[in-house]
Design a protein around this motif. Structure first.
Motif, PDB file in Angstrom:
ATOM      1  N   SER A 183       6.165  -3.596  -1.216  1.00 31.47           N
ATOM      2  CA  SER A 183       7.042  -4.503  -1.322  1.00 31.47           C
ATOM      3  C   SER A 183       8.400  -4.263  -2.310  1.00 31.47           C
ATOM      4  O   SER A 183       9.534  -4.332  -2.015  1.00 31.47           O
ATOM      5  N   GLU A 184       8.373  -3.166  -3.524  1.00 31.46           N
ATOM      6  CA  GLU A 184       9.258  -2.847  -4.195  1.00 31.46           C
ATOM      7  C   GLU A 184      10.033  -1.657  -3.330  1.00 31.46           C
ATOM      8  O   GLU A 184      11.343  -1.625  -3.668  1.00 31.46           O
ATOM      9  N   CYS A 185       9.250  -0.538  -2.862  1.00 21.89           N
ATOM     10  CA  CYS A 185       9.667   0.658  -2.627  1.00 21.89           C
ATOM     11  C   CYS A 185      10.050   0.740  -1.172  1.00 21.89           C
ATOM     12  O   CYS A 185      10.723   1.660  -0.702  1.00 21.89           O
ATOM     13  N   PHE A 186       9.735  -0.346  -0.150  1.00 19.14           N
ATOM     14  CA  PHE A 186       9.802   0.052   1.330  1.00 19.14           C
ATOM     15  C   PHE A 186      10.281  -1.294   1.614  1.00 19.14           C
ATOM     16  O   PHE A 186       9.708  -2.207   2.262  1.00 19.14           O
ATOM     17  N   PRO A 187      11.701  -1.612   1.396  1.00 18.24           N
ATOM     18  CA  PRO A 187      12.194  -2.891   1.799  1.00 18.24           C
ATOM     19  C   PRO A 187      12.590  -3.170   3.225  1.00 18.24           C
ATOM     20  O   PRO A 187      13.872  -3.027   3.546  1.00 18.24           O
ATOM     21  N   ILE A 188      11.699  -3.653   3.680  1.00 21.46           N
ATOM     22  CA  ILE A 188      11.650  -4.012   5.149  1.00 21.46           C
ATOM     23  C   ILE A 188      12.480  -5.367   5.520  1.00 21.46           C
ATOM     24  O   ILE A 188      12.137  -6.343   4.757  1.00 21.46           O
ATOM     25  N   ALA A 189      13.676  -5.571   6.193  1.00 20.98           N
ATOM     26  CA  ALA A 189      14.105  -6.948   6.318  1.00 20.98           C
ATOM     27  C   ALA A 189      12.987  -7.827   6.979  1.00 20.98           C
ATOM     28  O   ALA A 189      12.420  -7.380   7.673  1.00 20.98           O
ATOM     29  N   HIS A 190      12.983  -8.923   6.519  1.00 21.50           N
ATOM     30  CA  HIS A 190      12.178  -9.939   6.844  1.00 21.50           C
ATOM     31  C   HIS A 190      10.715  -9.899   6.429  1.00 21.50           C
ATOM     32  O   HIS A 190       9.763 -10.378   6.946  1.00 21.50           O
ATOM     33  N   GLY A 191      10.518  -8.680   5.770  1.00 19.34           N
ATOM     34  CA  GLY A 191       9.053  -8.623   5.115  1.00 19.34           C
ATOM     35  C   GLY A 191       8.350  -7.537   5.655  1.00 19.34           C
ATOM     36  O   GLY A 191       8.402  -7.147   6.824  1.00 19.34           O
TER      37      GLY A 191
END
Length: 149
Positions: free
Chosen positions: A69-77
């Motif tokens: 969740s910190e290094c792979f910031p995908i929009a909407h989670g």
């Protein structure tokens, strides 16, 4: 934040290091995985496989989730659709966990043009470069112009 059109096969993401403490291992195990090789250092020493205190694999997976969740910031989670996980080596007290995420496939949806499925492989390593966790995971990723608010 990253959208479907921002991602490409071969993209790689690296996390920070996360130190797994003995206290944290014991606390997680007592609550969620109370087996002696996770909760009692003396009994864990006698275990034929672990030969010492080992974090629950699910605890390692939870740390990986945090690092994702910190290094792979995908929009909407990070909306997972499926994952295959392995724990080749136990996580030990004071291990410093870091992950590498590599995108291996991107499939735009045929039925829903505002999204696609992204497959990525993860390796979690400790400070000695021992692989503690691997996974192949599929997530739902939206395009920038999707109607999600």
């Amino acid at each position: 934040m990253l959208y479907l059109e921002d991602l490409h096969v071969g993209d790689t993401f690296q996390s920070r290091r996360y130190q797994m403490t003995k206290a944290e291992i014991l606390q997680f195990a007592e609550k969620f995985d109370p087996q002696p090789f996770h909760t009692d250092a003396q009994q864990a020493q006698k275990h034929p496989i672990f030969k010492g205190l080992a974090a629950s694999g699910w605890h390692t997976a939870a740390v990986v989730m945090r690092l994702w969740s910190e290094c792979f910031p995908i929009a909407h989670g990070l909306i997972g659709t499926d994952s295959h996980v392995r724990w080749p080596c136990p996580t030990r007290p004071d291990d410093e966990i870091r992950i590498t995420v590599t995108i291996t496939d991107i499939k735009p949806s045929q039925r829903k043009p505002d999204r696609g499925i992204v497959r990525y492989e993860t390796q979690a390593l400790n400070q000695h470069d021992m692989v503690l966790f691997t996974s192949t995971t599929n997530i739902l990723v939206f395009k920038r112009d999707s109607s999600i608010v």
